[in-house]
Design a protein around this motif. Structure first.
Motif, short mmCIF file in Angstrom:
data_model
loop_
_atom_site.label_atom_id
_atom_site.label_comp_id
_atom_site.label_asym_id
_atom_site.label_seq_id
_atom_site.Cartn_x
_atom_site.Cartn_y
_atom_site.Cartn_z
N LEU A 195 2.29 -0.98 9.83
CA LEU A 195 1.18 -1.79 9.32
C LEU A 195 -0.15 -1.07 9.50
N MET A 437 -7.46 -1.09 -7.30
CA MET A 437 -6.52 -2.07 -6.71
C MET A 437 -6.47 -3.32 -7.59
N LYS A 441 -2.80 -2.76 -8.94
CA LYS A 441 -1.87 -3.14 -7.88
C LYS A 441 -1.16 -4.42 -8.26
N ASN A 442 0.12 -4.45 -7.95
CA ASN A 442 0.91 -5.65 -8.16
C ASN A 442 0.23 -6.83 -7.47
N VAL A 444 1.21 -9.74 -6.48
CA VAL A 444 1.92 -10.33 -5.34
C VAL A 444 1.71 -9.45 -4.10
N ASP A 447 -1.71 -9.99 -2.77
CA ASP A 447 -1.81 -11.28 -2.11
C ASP A 447 -1.22 -11.21 -0.70
N VAL A 448 -0.07 -10.56 -0.57
CA VAL A 448 0.54 -10.41 0.76
C VAL A 448 -0.39 -9.60 1.67
N MET A 449 -1.00 -8.55 1.13
CA MET A 449 -1.94 -7.76 1.94
C MET A 449 -3.10 -8.62 2.43
N GLN A 451 -3.03 -11.81 2.92
CA GLN A 451 -2.50 -12.71 3.96
C GLN A 451 -2.43 -11.99 5.31
N LEU A 452 -1.95 -10.75 5.27
CA LEU A 452 -1.82 -9.99 6.52
C LEU A 452 -3.19 -9.73 7.14
N LYS A 453 -4.12 -9.34 6.29
CA LYS A 453 -5.48 -9.09 6.79
C LYS A 453 -6.07 -10.35 7.42
N THR A 455 -4.51 -12.79 8.73
CA THR A 455 -3.78 -13.13 9.95
C THR A 455 -4.23 -12.28 11.14
N LEU A 456 -4.36 -10.97 10.91
CA LEU A 456 -4.65 -10.07 12.03
C LEU A 456 -6.14 -9.92 12.28
N LEU A 468 -9.00 -3.53 0.59
CA LEU A 468 -8.75 -4.73 -0.22
C LEU A 468 -9.92 -5.02 -1.14
#
Lengths: 469, 469
Positions: A195, A437, A441-442, A444, A447-449, A451-453, A455-456, A468
């Motif tokens: 990550l 991007m 960039k795909n 989905v 979007d996951v990226m 979410q991760l950002k 979260t952390l 991003l």
């Protein structure tokens, strides 16, 4: 106590820069495209100091821009113009090699170690640290990992990511994620290190890494080769690989790139510039009895008979070998001297390289006939850097050329993506590719990226405005 | 419409199993330690069907346990006893090789492809798919990736993770993360694929993968070697690596493991069993002119002179070579026949293997003198499987031996971790090692993993009760 006092308290006054002339070098990115003054430059000397600096930044609500050797090409290591108040957190004082274990083929280095220092330490221990690229004398391990650097030695050993056994990371909230183990196999839960590698400091700060070493190379054969076309270059690549020789470098360059080398570089290209494309190929062996010269001559000989090679010269000494690679390494600088340029950094499957290049070249001839195309790259990885340079004598400056070449970057990206490739192969996203991007960039994945950002780094404190969109 | 009807509607009635005798094989894990009946076994045949199955599962509030060849050793592919109502989602019908590109050295395979099928497809194209382990004839690509499988071929090419160029993943909410590109270099944001590799289906379902191929091996030399100690084995490993030969296999086994092979396996061990330790070593070359036999003989010769090798036999034919590896591959089965056993799966830095083994052996002699130690593993990766088997003639059954050997697993894990290693090297966590996550995993790492799980799978629908404690 002000935040600046608190930083100075953690790292010492000499390592907390606030004067304009001290901060200036940290304000401007390598390519000179981005310039923003941080509130301070803070240089912690230990893992614990990094954690404490992050705590102070949080208390003062300052953003944190991690920086290493600052040779990145996308503006990732400088603060954001018109962005939040930021500090640059430079890892340069964390420059210790903590451990080297030749028997284990591993080295543990802090983020601020210059890449070349790690290469040299490995060599002294009879080992090879295989990452190699032009900026290695300045770039640092932390930046190398945070951008997942590539370079000219990835064919056999992979990108920076592939050399990582373990990481030490400071999370945005100041906690230490100590995963610095040197094991080859570890399936105890999610592979967190991946990550942070290539995340450009947006999810935390890499402070140290356990890295894989390779056996030192006992023999190397290097050739500078003229080829008639990208298709011929691919066929030659196939011949090397089919032969079973260990191909450790395969670079492709259009003639105009070599003209720039002859004009601005310190080394003359060792063949006449009457071919449209040139290849630099290197095969190697870690065992001294491998008949490397025979392998090289046999492959080049059969390729020449088949018309895939027009001419070739083999390095007859280590000096000649280094000269060939010097041509390659100096190309970015020669390009800069050649005039204003619009750059790209794309990759495609290796088998699609000819189609990619032929499409780009014909597109340039159609839409920007006055532009000069610089195509050079790691053909064995499918990673070609296509650039469009202003015509000889262009005197209207860089922005005017960028305006004239408008659409070049997006069109090259589009061609790469349409061939199953990536619009960002090895330089990363930083500030300069965020727009791509959005386009390529795909959604989905994006979007996951996000979410991760969230979260952390819920405060968006770590290197905001990078990676991003 | 009931949930079962809805599943049948998506995948067809024949691919939605609800009868006990149909479901039974999916209820029991490979080692026979875990048994739980799912509500149904659902076998989608396409990416879209997987997404729709997840949507039905969400609507019916059913947990989803992804399953492949179900050869995992930690109970990751069966439902949780006393857990939430679950379906097993088997990928077995998604078994197409979508693409193979020899020029690009890549293959795109669906999750349900048997590993051996991919190996064979690569071989037919003149390429090598280098992952290899005993269960390859049953294990599937999706499981191989979800457990980041290792095996006996990781020295040169890495674990399953290292072969992945791109992935197609269905997220817990049914969205398709299409990142199936075949590029060697892609730095467009976070490396999402690495989150799902080794996650044992707890973050989403891998439905297809673009995988790296290697040049086929033109020559191989294989030796079966008696060594006096783990230290001597490490010295021999060092000699092979120092020589520069391409060492592609280096397995170490304690004598008792070889006695089991002679007693229960189809192949006789090719040396007398009068040494305490045995090594299986293989060097290889993709180029036919590499003097491989000379390299092997020279290394073994100097090692013998130095006392690091007691005796050695070289494979004189492909048949003999396969026999040597057959001994290794059949060891898990031979072990099973030898009696009740408590198993471990640890790794340490390669240089720490002797200290690890010496410590484990002396601990066993002290605490479990009646136990028979089976130590066999991938010494070149630092990954040794130590097992403690009940004494000859044990007739009190498996649970009684597990009770007698109580503390063995945790002590071995502790020794590995204290040497900088991992308590879970290549088999994963599944159900059987969750307790070790509590004891040995860095609590910050555990916490980050929990955050990621909560972010991507907020309903805890994907393979609940696995990996995270």
């Amino acid at each position: 106590m002000t935040a600046l006092d608190a930083f100075a308290d953690v790292v010492g006054p000499a390592a907390c820069l606030t004067e304009t002339h001290d901060i200036e070098p940290y304000s401007l990115d390598w390519r000179g495209n981005f310039n923003a003054r941080p509130t301070a430059v803070v240089k912690p000397a230990s893992t614990e100091e990094v954690a404490r600096v992050l705590a102070v930044a949080k208390a003062a609500d300052l953003a944190v821009v991690p920086a290493g050797g600052r040779t990145g090409l996308c503006g990732g290591a400088v603060a954001l113009a018109n962005g939040p108040a930021s500090i640059v957190l430079s890892l340069e004082r964390m420059n210790q090699i903590r451990d080297i274990d030749p028997q284990d083929f591993s080295i543990v280095a802090e983020a601020g170690c210059v890449v070349e220092t790690v290469q040299n330490a490995a060599a002294e221990a009879g080992r090879l640290f295989p990452i190699q690229w032009g900026a290695q004398g300045t770039a640092q391990i932390g930046g190398m990992l945070s951008t997942n650097a590539g370079g000219i030695r990835t064919l056999s050993w992979g990108n920076a990511r592939d050399l990582v056994l373990g990481l030490e990371v400071i999370l945005p909230d100041g906690r230490v994620l100590d995963d610095l183990r040197r094991v080859r196999k570890d399936n105890s839960g999610y592979a967190l290190r991946h990550l942070f590698i290539g995340a450009e400091g947006t999810l935390g700060i890499i402070t140290a890494a356990a890295l894989r070493l390779a056996p030192e190379l006992k023999r190397v054969e290097t050739a500078f080769i003229a080829v008639p076309s990208p298709d011929a270059a691919l066929a030659l690549y196939g011949r090397f690989r089919e032969s079973g020789a260990d191909l450790i470098g395969f670079e492709l360059a259009a003639r105009y790139s070599m003209e720039l080398a002859n004009r601005f570089g310190p080394v003359r290209v060792p063949l006449a510039l009457d071919a449209p494309w040139y290849v630099m190929a290197e095969i190697a062996a870690a065992h001294p009895s491998v008949p490397l010269r025979d392998m090289m001559e046999e492959t080049l000989g059969t390729a020449m008979e088949a018309g895939d090679v027009l001419d070739a010269v083999l390095a007859e000494s280590e000096q000649q070998r280094l000269s060939i690679w010097k041509i390659r390494e100096d190309l970015p600088e020669c390009t800069r001297q050649g005039g204003p340029t619009v750059n790209t950094d794309t990759s495609v499957p290796v088998s699609a390289v000819p189609k990619f290049l032929n499409t780009v070249v014909s597109e340039v001839e159609r839409r920007w006939p006055e532009g000069r195309i610089i195509a050079v790259g790691h053909a064995g990885d499918g990673n070609i850097h296509c650039s469009l340079q202003a015509p000889e004598g262009w005197d209207q400056g860089r922005p005017a050329w960028a305006a004239r070449a408008d659409g070049f970057e997006s069109r090259v990206n589009e061609i790469a993506v349409s061939l199953g490739g990536s619009f960002s192969a090895e330089h990363g996203i930083g500030q300069s590719k965020r727009h791509a991007m959005v386009t390529h960039k795909n959604p989905v994945a994006l979007d996951v990226m996000r979410q991760l950002k969230a979260t952390l780094d819920p405060d968006d404190r770590m290197n905001p405005g990078k990676v991003l969109p």
